[in-house]
Write a protein that holds these residues in place. Sequence first.
Motif: not given
Length: 198
Positions: A58, A85, A92-96, A98
């Motif tokens: 990201i 999600k 900001d709730r998305v992560s590497v 996912d």
Amino acid sequence: MDQTLDRRRLLATAALGGVVGATALGSLAPEAAFAAEAAAVEPGAPDPNFAEGRISKISGSMLLVTGSDTVLHSIRITDGTSIWKLHPTTFDRVSVGDGLYARGVRLPDGTLAADSVWVNIVNLHGHIAAVGRNVLHLDHKGQRILAHVVPGRSAAVYNGTPAISDMSLLRVGRHVQVLGAWHPDTNEIDIATVYAAA
């Protein structure tokens, strides 16, 4: 026996394997709207406005995603991108790590400007092997899935009736369809909606 499913296997067998058919059970809301948005593409041709895979990096508003076919995708998140999600959420709730499905418009540089992104979405069919406090143990194609009931978020649809939070009618041995969000690198999901016969 190792009961952890890899991301590709879980997403390939669960996520796209029936979302369209689920609409016969009732409204799927944002968690599965992506199936209805498919654009006309020649049979067998890849959809240029769709990407899937796992987030490897990201950077600002860009996601670098490695597809299950090892194709690399650059996905731009904009102020207008809707993100799901387990529920509608923010970038900001998305992560590497996912997994995701994204639909948008392909830009001249090859980047996909995303209209919608579904993070860790699964749509699976299975049988209830056991019921615990805020958890269902599912048998999905011979694999065990631990499905967590998220208080205030998870809902059940019985016989096509409106969704309710009461999971008490779910019984061992019954067939269910579950829409939810996968916990990366595990055999666990959080339940958004479970469809069952009462």
